[in-house]
Design a protein around this motif. Sequence first.
Motif, mmCIF file in Angstrom:
data_model
loop_
_atom_site.group_PDB
_atom_site.id
_atom_site.type_symbol
_atom_site.label_atom_id
_atom_site.label_comp_id
_atom_site.label_asym_id
_atom_site.label_seq_id
_atom_site.Cartn_x
_atom_site.Cartn_y
_atom_site.Cartn_z
ATOM 1 N N UNK A 1 67.611 14.349 23.663
ATOM 2 C CA UNK A 1 66.212 14.703 23.950
ATOM 3 C C UNK A 1 65.993 14.915 25.440
ATOM 4 N N UNK A 2 66.586 14.055 26.252
ATOM 5 C CA UNK A 2 66.434 14.160 27.701
ATOM 6 C C UNK A 2 66.972 15.506 28.196
ATOM 7 N N UNK A 3 68.155 15.879 27.710
ATOM 8 C CA UNK A 3 68.731 17.150 28.126
ATOM 9 C C UNK A 3 68.009 18.339 27.513
ATOM 10 N N UNK A 4 67.517 18.180 26.300
ATOM 11 C CA UNK A 4 66.853 19.260 25.568
ATOM 12 C C UNK A 4 65.535 19.649 26.226
ATOM 13 N N UNK A 5 64.797 18.634 26.693
ATOM 14 C CA UNK A 5 63.479 18.894 27.276
ATOM 15 C C UNK A 5 63.483 18.841 28.800
ATOM 16 N N UNK A 6 64.535 18.258 29.366
ATOM 17 C CA UNK A 6 64.631 18.193 30.808
ATOM 18 C C UNK A 6 63.545 17.379 31.462
#
Length: 306
Positions: free
Chosen positions: A44-49
Motif C-alpha cells: 500500500x505504501x508503495x502503491x499510493x506513495x
Amino acid sequence: MAGFSAGAGDLLARWLDHLRALDGASENTLKAYQTDVAEFLGFLHGHHGESLGVSRLSQVTQSDMRAWMAHERGRGLSARSLARALSSVKNFIRWLADREGFDATHVLAARAPKFQRKLPRPLAVDAAQAMIEQVDTQAMEPWIAARDAAVVTLLYGCGLRISEALGLLGESHPLPEVLRIRGKGDKERLVPVLPAARDAVADYVRLCPYPPEPGLPLFRGKRGGALNPRLISRAMEQARLSLGLPASATPHAMRHSFATHLLAAGGDLRAIQELLGHASLATTQIYTAVDQARLMEVYRDAHPRA
C-alpha cells in the motif's frame, strides 16, 4: 518497519500485542501474521506513495485489494499462501475498524483465491498398528525401541502432536486416564489415555536408564537430554520403508489416522475437535472429506468399470 510508515508499524505492533495478550496466539502464528500484514502495508505504501495511518487504512478500496492480490500472485505466491495472507490482513483491518470505528467492508468482502485443499493422508488401521510394532523392534537398545514405540503410540492413540508428546514431563508418569495437554496458542484440552498408551509408556520408563524426574522431559535422548523429534521421524521413516508404506507415513500422519479412524467408528465431529485441540470446527471437518474419499476408493475397488 522498512517499507511503510512508522504509524502503520505501530498499529501492526499493537495488534500483535493484542493477539498475544488476549487471544493467546503462539509466537509462530504471530510471526506469520506479522509477515503477511507487513507485506500488505508495504505494498500500500508503495502503491499510493504516501504514509499510512488510520485515516489512509480506513480508505482501502476494492481496487486496492485487487491490486495487492495481483501483485502477490505476480511475485509467485501460491493461491494457498495468498488465502492465508488475506485472512491475516482481514483480521488486522477488522481489529483496526472495531478500534477506530470505520467501515471495513471493502477489505472484508475481498474473496480469497480458490485452491485445492490437500487432504490429510492417514494410515489404514492395520498399517498404523504395524507401524507401532515395527518401530518397537528397530533400535539396538531395548529402551530406545520402547521409547520410540511409546511416542508413536501416543501420537496414534491420543491424537497428540509430536511437540505435545515430547513436551510431557517426568511427573506425567504414570500416565493418568485423562491427560491435560497444552497445545497450540497455549490452549488446554483434556485427552483420554488408552490402556495401550499407558502400558507403552510404562514399558519405556521401566527400561529407560534415566528415571523420570519432575520438571524434566519424560522422553529422553541417548545421553539423557530432551528427545529430538527428528529421531522419531527417522524411526518412522525406517519403519515405513520396511513395511512398504508411502512417504506420507510421518509422525503427523499418526495424528491424522487417530482422527480419521475415530470419525469412521462413529465419533462425533465436535468431540474430535476437542480431542485434537482445533480452534475451529472447520479445521476438523476436513476429516469428513478424508472419510468420504476413502469410501469412494472402496466403492471404486468394489465396482470397477467394465
